[in-house]
Design a protein around this motif. Structure first.
Motif, PDB file in Angstrom:
ATOM      1  N   ALA A 143      84.041  68.299 118.055  1.00 15.15           N
ATOM      2  CA  ALA A 143      82.905  67.393 118.246  1.00 15.15           C
ATOM      3  C   ALA A 143      82.550  67.214 119.717  1.00 15.15           C
ATOM      4  O   ALA A 143      81.369  67.136 120.072  1.00 15.15           O
ATOM      5  CB  ALA A 143      83.200  66.042 117.603  1.00 15.15           C
ATOM      6  N   ARG A 144      83.553  67.181 120.588  1.00 19.78           N
ATOM      7  CA  ARG A 144      83.284  66.918 122.001  1.00 19.78           C
ATOM      8  C   ARG A 144      82.533  68.068 122.678  1.00 19.78           C
ATOM      9  O   ARG A 144      82.000  67.909 123.780  1.00 19.78           O
ATOM     10  CB  ARG A 144      84.593  66.643 122.751  1.00 19.78           C
ATOM     11  CG  ARG A 144      85.497  67.842 122.913  1.00 19.78           C
ATOM     12  CD  ARG A 144      86.802  67.450 123.598  1.00 19.78           C
ATOM     13  NE  ARG A 144      87.656  68.575 123.899  1.00 19.78           N
ATOM     14  CZ  ARG A 144      88.485  69.154 123.037  1.00 19.78           C
ATOM     15  NH1 ARG A 144      88.548  68.699 121.788  1.00 19.78           N
ATOM     16  NH2 ARG A 144      89.246  70.175 123.395  1.00 19.78           N
ATOM     17  N   TYR A 145      82.481  69.238 122.014  1.00 17.53           N
ATOM     18  CA  TYR A 145      81.840  70.402 122.611  1.00 17.53           C
ATOM     19  C   TYR A 145      80.484  70.744 121.988  1.00 17.53           C
ATOM     20  O   TYR A 145      79.809  71.661 122.441  1.00 17.53           O
ATOM     21  CB  TYR A 145      82.744  71.624 122.477  1.00 17.53           C
ATOM     22  CG  TYR A 145      83.835  71.702 123.517  1.00 17.53           C
ATOM     23  CD1 TYR A 145      83.533  71.816 124.872  1.00 17.53           C
ATOM     24  CD2 TYR A 145      85.167  71.676 123.143  1.00 17.53           C
ATOM     25  CE1 TYR A 145      84.532  71.907 125.822  1.00 17.53           C
ATOM     26  CE2 TYR A 145      86.185  71.763 124.088  1.00 17.53           C
ATOM     27  CZ  TYR A 145      85.852  71.871 125.424  1.00 17.53           C
ATOM     28  OH  TYR A 145      86.834  71.952 126.365  1.00 17.53           O
ATOM     29  N   ARG A 146      80.090  70.023 120.949  1.00 16.46           N
ATOM     30  CA  ARG A 146      78.902  70.456 120.222  1.00 16.46           C
ATOM     31  C   ARG A 146      77.633  70.370 121.055  1.00 16.46           C
ATOM     32  O   ARG A 146      76.749  71.223 120.949  1.00 16.46           O
ATOM     33  CB  ARG A 146      78.767  69.651 118.928  1.00 16.46           C
ATOM     34  CG  ARG A 146      79.767  70.111 117.877  1.00 16.46           C
ATOM     35  CD  ARG A 146      79.720  69.314 116.610  1.00 16.46           C
ATOM     36  NE  ARG A 146      80.903  69.608 115.796  1.00 16.46           N
ATOM     37  CZ  ARG A 146      81.451  68.767 114.934  1.00 16.46           C
ATOM     38  NH1 ARG A 146      80.910  67.569 114.758  1.00 16.46           N
ATOM     39  NH2 ARG A 146      82.523  69.113 114.256  1.00 16.46           N
ATOM     40  N   GLU A 147      77.525  69.361 121.890  1.00 11.48           N
ATOM     41  CA  GLU A 147      76.326  69.232 122.717  1.00 11.48           C
ATOM     42  C   GLU A 147      76.259  70.338 123.760  1.00 11.48           C
ATOM     43  O   GLU A 147      75.182  70.808 124.125  1.00 11.48           O
ATOM     44  CB  GLU A 147      76.306  67.861 123.402  1.00 11.48           C
ATOM     45  CG  GLU A 147      75.054  67.587 124.222  1.00 11.48           C
ATOM     46  CD  GLU A 147      73.773  67.587 123.396  1.00 11.48           C
ATOM     47  OE1 GLU A 147      72.709  67.914 123.950  1.00 11.48           O
ATOM     48  OE2 GLU A 147      73.833  67.280 122.178  1.00 11.48           O
ATOM     49  N   ALA A 148      77.429  70.781 124.226  1.00 11.43           N
ATOM     50  CA  ALA A 148      77.477  71.839 125.239  1.00 11.43           C
ATOM     51  C   ALA A 148      77.474  73.232 124.625  1.00 11.43           C
ATOM     52  O   ALA A 148      77.138  74.213 125.295  1.00 11.43           O
ATOM     53  CB  ALA A 148      78.723  71.678 126.109  1.00 11.43           C
ATOM     54  N   GLY A 149      77.838  73.347 123.352  1.00  8.66           N
ATOM     55  CA  GLY A 149      77.927  74.641 122.695  1.00  8.66           C
ATOM     56  C   GLY A 149      76.574  75.202 122.319  1.00  8.66           C
ATOM     57  O   GLY A 149      75.537  74.527 122.434  1.00  8.66           O
TER      58      GLY A 149
END
Length: 405
Positions: free
Chosen positions: A27-33
């Motif tokens: 979840a912590r990477y979804r905006e950056a992924g």
């Protein structure tokens, strides 16, 4: 031919659905992924082998496209990503949305239906957004996220694209973190444990700022492939540098010369000593065609025989390059009448067939007709090997041409 064998295509493509990384990254990477944004195109050119799109402001004016957004990258879906079903003269370099592409490009049931139409039994599919060997993630700044993206793609490839709904007809082809040979070896082994037998690699790694095959840098990765029976699959363009002659050359120049990188790469491998050191290794060149191979082997044998004393291969390359080719290398083609007329000079066991769905070069939906016309002079058992048998053996498929996982 009364009963033409069903095709096992070793070079088709998937256009990844928008959810691939959003569903699989922490979840912590979804905006950056990687994620998809619909926005207009300000400009898009493709000259001198270089693709240069510029994204407009979402909600602004102009022709719309679905764009992959990841770090500083803005990459639109284009008509060249999925051109099947379009009139050849109407195919342009233009941005498109998922709504404007053939559903078989990204949906498994629709792909299987199109495979039925094209007389294709099963297919190995290269990526689109990651590019042909995962260059997108290799170029990323955040290597921790990039590694997660590679693994997420592989999980989607194995579990969803080639999952139960595909019925074994889609054959997994995975990525590696090219920036670390140790991590790459671990990823090969992770996927081999679940039945994967093919992995993407770059035709010319130094073009990506990576070590060449003449170094020992790739040995952990090569050892993992040899030990697990994983085929190294190299697609044209997997060095992010398509052949061209000048900065202003039209795309037709590069399209005509697409085989050239495969030619350079093959000589690299044949003269590297790698195939002597890893006798179980197998490599294949997707979309490189095959007509050029006989002369390259002839010339390589001459250099090895006459010049190896000063040419840097004495003691390293222990057999004629043509023998190494016969034991380790597969050329792949979809439309090469000249190569088929010279099949004996290449080796019946060293060629694989492909349809290149859904690209503009694809023979779909006429793959069977084109193959029959070009293979009419070949014996039925030879046609069987070229169209499906060699791929079945190389990729460890069932006798019926299916991936068993």
């Amino acid at each position: 031919m009364e009963t033409f064998p069903q095709i096992v295509s070793v070079d088709d493509h998937t256009v990844e659905p928008a959810h691939v990384w959003q569903d699989r990254l922490p979840a912590r990477y979804r905006e950056a992924g990687p994620r998809v944004v619909r926005a207009p195109i300000e400009e898009m050119t493709f000259t001198g082998g270089r693709f240069a799109p510029r994204m407009g402001t979402p909600g602004g004016d102009g022709p719309l496209a679905d764009w992959w957004v990841y770090e500083d990258l803005r990459r639109p879906l284009t008509r060249l990503d999925t051109a099947v079903g379009c009139d050849r003269d109407e195919i342009r370099l233009e941005g498109i949305t998922y709504d404007q592409m053939r559903p078989g490009s990204f949906r498994v049931p629709d792909r299987l239906a199109d495979m039925d139409t094209g007389h294709v039994r099963s297919a190995l599919c290269f990526p689109t957004f990651p590019r042909f060997c995962g260059q997108t993630f290799t170029e990323a700044r955040d290597r921790e996220l990039a590694l997660l993206c590679v693994r997420a793609y592989n999980d989607w490839m194995v579990e969803e694209w080639c999952g139960p709904q595909a019925g074994g007809r889609l054959i997994p082809l995975t990525l590696i973190p090219l920036w670390d040979a140790g991590l790459a070896a671990a990823e090969v082994r992770r996927n081999a444990a679940r039945g994967v037998r093919a992995v993407c690699f770059s035709e010319i790694p130094p073009h990506l700022g990576l070590p060449s095959v003449h170094t020992g840098a790739w040995d952990p990765f090569l050892a993992a492939c040899a030990e697990t029976g994983t085929v190294i699959a190299m697609h044209i363009g997997s060095s992010s540098k398509m052949p061209s002659t000048s900065a202003d050359a039209p795309p037709a120049v590069g399209s005509t010369l697409t085989f050239a990188n495969c030619c350079f790469s093959l000589v690299d491998w044949l003269m590297s000593g790698v195939l002597d050191r890893f006798p179980a290794l197998r490599i294949m060149y997707a979309e490189g065609q095959i007509g050029w191979i006989p002369y390259v082997l002839e010339r390589a044998d001459t250099v090895w025989r006459e010049n190896r004393g000063w040419a840097g291969v004495a003691g390293k390359v222990r057999r004629p390059p043509s023998e190494l080719f016969a034991d380790h290398v597969y050329g792949c083609f979809f439309d090469d009448a000249f190569g088929l007329r010279n099949l004996d000079a290449i080796g019946v066991g060293n060629v694989l067939y492909e349809t290149d769905y859904p690209h503009s070069d694809s023979t779909w939906p006429r793959s069977r007709e084109i193959a029959e016309a070009q293979m009419g002079h070949l014996a039925p058992d030879v046609v069987e090997r070229v169209v499906r048998g060699n791929a079945v053996d190389l990729l460890g498929l069932t006798p019926d041409g299916l991936w068993a996982g």
